[in-house]
Write an enzyme that holds these catalytic residues in place. Sequence first.
Site, short mmCIF file in Angstrom:
data_model
loop_
_atom_site.label_atom_id
_atom_site.label_comp_id
_atom_site.label_asym_id
_atom_site.label_seq_id
_atom_site.Cartn_x
_atom_site.Cartn_y
_atom_site.Cartn_z
N ILE A 1 4.55 5.77 -1.09
CA ILE A 1 4.44 4.70 -2.04
C ILE A 1 3.66 3.51 -2.55
CG2 ILE A 1 7.00 3.98 -2.56
CD1 ILE A 1 6.46 4.74 -5.62
N TYR A 2 2.19 3.54 -3.13
CA TYR A 2 1.50 2.45 -2.98
C TYR A 2 0.33 2.48 -3.95
CZ TYR A 2 2.62 1.70 2.86
OH TYR A 2 3.22 1.43 3.24
N GLY B 1 4.13 2.23 -10.18
CA GLY B 1 5.28 2.80 -9.10
C GLY B 1 6.16 3.38 -9.76
N ASN C 1 11.16 -6.57 2.83
CA ASN C 1 10.32 -6.19 2.42
C ASN C 1 11.33 -6.15 0.64
OD1 ASN C 1 8.58 -5.45 0.01
ND2 ASN C 1 7.94 -3.31 1.10
N TYR D 1 13.60 -0.63 -5.27
CA TYR D 1 14.10 0.73 -5.60
C TYR D 1 15.53 0.74 -6.29
CZ TYR D 1 10.27 2.46 -2.24
OH TYR D 1 8.61 2.61 -2.57
N LYS E 1 16.49 -0.82 -8.80
CA LYS E 1 16.94 -1.15 -9.96
C LYS E 1 16.42 0.11 -11.04
CE LYS E 1 13.07 -2.36 -13.42
NZ LYS E 1 12.39 -3.53 -14.11
#
Length: 182
Positions: free
Chosen positions: A99-100, A111, A138, A145, A147
């Site tokens: 996912i970028y 995102g 990261n 994630y 959240k």
Amino acid sequence: MTIGTITIQKLALADADVLLALSKKTFFDFFGHLNKPEDIEAYASVAFTPQKIQAELSNPNSHFYFAISNGEITGYLKLNYGPAQTEFQDPNAVEIERIYVLAEHHGKKIGHQFIDFTLKEAAGKNLQYVWLGVWEHNQKAIAFYEKHGFEVFSSHEFALGSDKQTDLLMRKAILSSSKPKA
């Protein structure tokens, strides 16, 4: 499919060149300054080739999507089902492998919209959970994630060139969309 402020468009094999360029750009932008150049180059020489991207796009159990805003590609998502999953190959799960979002589009909730899209896809397929791997250093992605309700449940080693790194494995249970019978 339009989710929030973006359109999410499924890719076809004809999109391979655009996906390859976007994959390289986002990967180098996010991780290039955090790793040794020789490790980034070694990984990229295997992960970002036309043959590799075409093979991934041709896999019926892997699905790629572009996020499009105002006619511009702003990011991409890769989902793996069943045997295409990198770790568990669980038929009751979907893996978010990538996912970028392009750096210039950060802060636009793209995102978040990719996560919402994935959760809806998983619920529509009656899957039990969504999982992913994220580099232990990261912290911004881990917080993102968390959240969204993902929790760490394991870890695995990831080879970036000669550098052995640790990815945290995170998952989120899918609530059943079916209503109980009266």
